[in-house]
Design a protein around this motif. Structure first.
Motif, PDB file in Angstrom:
ATOM      1  N   MET A 168       0.847  -1.190   0.000  1.00 39.93           N
ATOM      2  CA  MET A 168       0.000   0.000   0.000  1.00 39.93           C
ATOM      3  C   MET A 168       0.888   1.247   0.000  1.00 39.93           C
ATOM      4  SD  MET A 168      -3.381   0.766   1.817  1.00 39.93           S
ATOM      5  CE  MET A 168      -4.139   2.335   1.797  1.00 39.93           C
ATOM      6  N   VAL A 169       0.469   2.231  -0.751  1.00 39.65           N
ATOM      7  CA  VAL A 169       1.215   3.483  -0.863  1.00 39.65           C
ATOM      8  C   VAL A 169       0.948   4.355   0.360  1.00 39.65           C
ATOM      9  CG1 VAL A 169       1.433   5.593  -2.212  1.00 39.65           C
ATOM     10  CG2 VAL A 169       1.171   3.409  -3.372  1.00 39.65           C
ATOM     11  N   GLU A 170       1.989   4.939   0.892  1.00 37.91           N
ATOM     12  CA  GLU A 170       1.871   5.857   2.029  1.00 37.91           C
ATOM     13  C   GLU A 170       1.722   7.281   1.502  1.00 37.91           C
ATOM     14  OE1 GLU A 170       1.810   5.011   5.277  1.00 37.91           O
ATOM     15  OE2 GLU A 170       1.951   2.900   4.714  1.00 37.91           O
ATOM     16  N   ALA A 171       0.887   8.077   2.129  1.00 37.47           N
ATOM     17  CA  ALA A 171       0.694   9.464   1.718  1.00 37.47           C
ATOM     18  C   ALA A 171       2.009  10.232   1.724  1.00 37.47           C
ATOM     19  CB  ALA A 171      -0.335  10.144   2.621  1.00 37.47           C
ATOM     20  N   ALA A 172       2.902   9.901   2.654  1.00 33.23           N
ATOM     21  CA  ALA A 172       4.190  10.596   2.759  1.00 33.23           C
ATOM     22  C   ALA A 172       5.083  10.355   1.544  1.00 33.23           C
ATOM     23  CB  ALA A 172       4.910  10.157   4.033  1.00 33.23           C
ATOM     24  N   ASP A 173       4.812   9.283   0.787  1.00 29.25           N
ATOM     25  CA  ASP A 173       5.604   8.979  -0.407  1.00 29.25           C
ATOM     26  C   ASP A 173       5.264   9.895  -1.579  1.00 29.25           C
ATOM     27  OD1 ASP A 173       6.746   6.883   0.990  1.00 29.25           O
ATOM     28  OD2 ASP A 173       5.360   5.395   0.168  1.00 29.25           O
ATOM     29  N   ILE A 174       4.092  10.537  -1.516  1.00 27.53           N
ATOM     30  CA  ILE A 174       3.615  11.374  -2.624  1.00 27.53           C
ATOM     31  C   ILE A 174       4.142  12.790  -2.428  1.00 27.53           C
ATOM     32  CG2 ILE A 174       1.577  12.266  -3.797  1.00 27.53           C
ATOM     33  CD1 ILE A 174       0.114   9.725  -2.746  1.00 27.53           C
ATOM     34  N   LYS A 175       4.909  13.262  -3.405  1.00 26.08           N
ATOM     35  CA  LYS A 175       5.558  14.571  -3.306  1.00 26.08           C
ATOM     36  C   LYS A 175       4.746  15.645  -4.022  1.00 26.08           C
ATOM     37  CE  LYS A 175      10.228  12.596  -3.265  1.00 26.08           C
ATOM     38  NZ  LYS A 175       9.878  11.234  -3.076  1.00 26.08           N
ATOM     39  N   GLU A 176       4.810  16.865  -3.490  1.00 29.38           N
ATOM     40  CA  GLU A 176       4.186  18.004  -4.154  1.00 29.38           C
ATOM     41  C   GLU A 176       4.797  18.173  -5.536  1.00 29.38           C
ATOM     42  OE1 GLU A 176       4.243  21.616  -1.890  1.00 29.38           O
ATOM     43  OE2 GLU A 176       3.402  20.643  -0.128  1.00 29.38           O
ATOM     44  N   HIS A 177       3.984  18.551  -6.494  1.00 27.23           N
ATOM     45  CA  HIS A 177       4.370  18.804  -7.881  1.00 27.23           C
ATOM     46  C   HIS A 177       4.702  17.532  -8.655  1.00 27.23           C
ATOM     47  CE1 HIS A 177       4.172  22.937  -6.679  1.00 27.23           C
ATOM     48  NE2 HIS A 177       5.152  22.758  -5.806  1.00 27.23           N
ATOM     49  N   ALA A 178       4.449  16.349  -8.073  1.00 27.44           N
ATOM     50  CA  ALA A 178       4.647  15.104  -8.802  1.00 27.44           C
ATOM     51  C   ALA A 178       3.571  14.993  -9.878  1.00 27.44           C
ATOM     52  CB  ALA A 178       4.566  13.905  -7.856  1.00 27.44           C
ATOM     53  N   GLU A 179       3.917  14.357 -10.980  1.00 25.63           N
ATOM     54  CA  GLU A 179       2.958  14.152 -12.066  1.00 25.63           C
ATOM     55  C   GLU A 179       2.117  12.928 -11.744  1.00 25.63           C
ATOM     56  OE1 GLU A 179       2.796  13.629 -16.904  1.00 25.63           O
ATOM     57  OE2 GLU A 179       4.691  13.294 -15.890  1.00 25.63           O
ATOM     58  N   VAL A 180       0.791  13.055 -11.925  1.00 26.04           N
ATOM     59  CA  VAL A 180      -0.117  11.934 -11.719  1.00 26.04           C
ATOM     60  C   VAL A 180      -0.446  11.358 -13.094  1.00 26.04           C
ATOM     61  CG1 VAL A 180      -2.350  11.202 -10.789  1.00 26.04           C
ATOM     62  CG2 VAL A 180      -1.075  13.047  -9.664  1.00 26.04           C
ATOM     63  N   ILE A 181      -0.191  10.045 -13.257  1.00 27.89           N
ATOM     64  CA  ILE A 181      -0.347   9.385 -14.544  1.00 27.89           C
ATOM     65  C   ILE A 181      -1.276   8.191 -14.382  1.00 27.89           C
ATOM     66  CG2 ILE A 181       0.880   8.166 -16.385  1.00 27.89           C
ATOM     67  CD1 ILE A 181       3.411   9.646 -15.470  1.00 27.89           C
ATOM     68  N   GLY A 182      -2.197   8.050 -15.320  1.00 28.26           N
ATOM     69  CA  GLY A 182      -3.085   6.894 -15.317  1.00 28.26           C
ATOM     70  C   GLY A 182      -2.327   5.633 -15.681  1.00 28.26           C
ATOM     71  N   ALA A 183      -2.949   4.479 -15.484  1.00 28.34           N
ATOM     72  CA  ALA A 183      -2.334   3.191 -15.814  1.00 28.34           C
ATOM     73  C   ALA A 183      -2.001   3.101 -17.300  1.00 28.34           C
ATOM     74  CB  ALA A 183      -3.266   2.051 -15.407  1.00 28.34           C
ATOM     75  N   ASP A 184      -2.702   3.899 -18.114  1.00 24.70           N
ATOM     76  CA  ASP A 184      -2.485   3.912 -19.560  1.00 24.70           C
ATOM     77  C   ASP A 184      -1.420   4.920 -19.980  1.00 24.70           C
ATOM     78  OD1 ASP A 184      -3.963   6.115 -18.820  1.00 24.70           O
ATOM     79  OD2 ASP A 184      -5.494   5.881 -20.361  1.00 24.70           O
ATOM     80  N   GLY A 185      -0.775   5.570 -18.996  1.00 24.35           N
ATOM     81  CA  GLY A 185       0.283   6.532 -19.301  1.00 24.35           C
ATOM     82  C   GLY A 185      -0.197   7.939 -19.570  1.00 24.35           C
ATOM     83  N   VAL A 186      -1.504   8.194 -19.467  1.00 21.58           N
ATOM     84  CA  VAL A 186      -2.076   9.507 -19.735  1.00 21.58           C
ATOM     85  C   VAL A 186      -1.910  10.422 -18.524  1.00 21.58           C
ATOM     86  CG1 VAL A 186      -4.250  10.739 -20.194  1.00 21.58           C
ATOM     87  CG2 VAL A 186      -3.741   8.607 -21.388  1.00 21.58           C
ATOM     88  N   HIS A 187      -1.476  11.665 -18.771  1.00 23.88           N
ATOM     89  CA  HIS A 187      -1.333  12.671 -17.706  1.00 23.88           C
ATOM     90  C   HIS A 187      -2.708  12.994 -17.139  1.00 23.88           C
ATOM     91  CE1 HIS A 187       0.165  16.306 -15.664  1.00 23.88           C
ATOM     92  NE2 HIS A 187      -0.940  16.879 -16.093  1.00 23.88           N
TER      93      HIS A 187
END
Length: 85
Positions: free
Chosen positions: A1-20
């Motif tokens: 499971m992903v921890e909230a602390a692992d997610i950085k500000e300004h990180a790009e969020v990408i779908g499973a299909d590679g779409v921004h």
């Protein structure tokens, strides 16, 4: 499971299909708040959108990969608009 602390500000969020999907503004509780610049157009413009951390498959440095395709993940976003003027 992903921890909230692992997610950085300004990180790009990408779908499973590679779409921004968006760019992380910050994490609020169990949701990722996306920047307003990724909010879309029309009635969505200028509003923050949210994605559940439960949709995150993995975090790789400055990229957050979702378990859902980009177009599907967008349907899970929750818009939080401002109050009535």
């Amino acid at each position: 499971m992903v921890e909230a602390a692992d997610i950085k500000e300004h990180a790009e969020v990408i779908g499973a299909d590679g779409v921004h999907v968006g760019t992380v503004d910050r994490v609020e509780g169990d949701r990722i708040k996306l920047t307003k610049k990724d909010s879309g157009e029309g009635s969505h413009e200028g509003h923050h959108h949210y994605i559940s951390i439960g949709l995150v498959a993995e975090v790789e440095g400055d990229k957050v990969r979702l378990s859902a395709d980009g177009d599907v993940a967008v349907t899970f976003e929750e818009e939080q608009g401002g109050g009535a003027a």
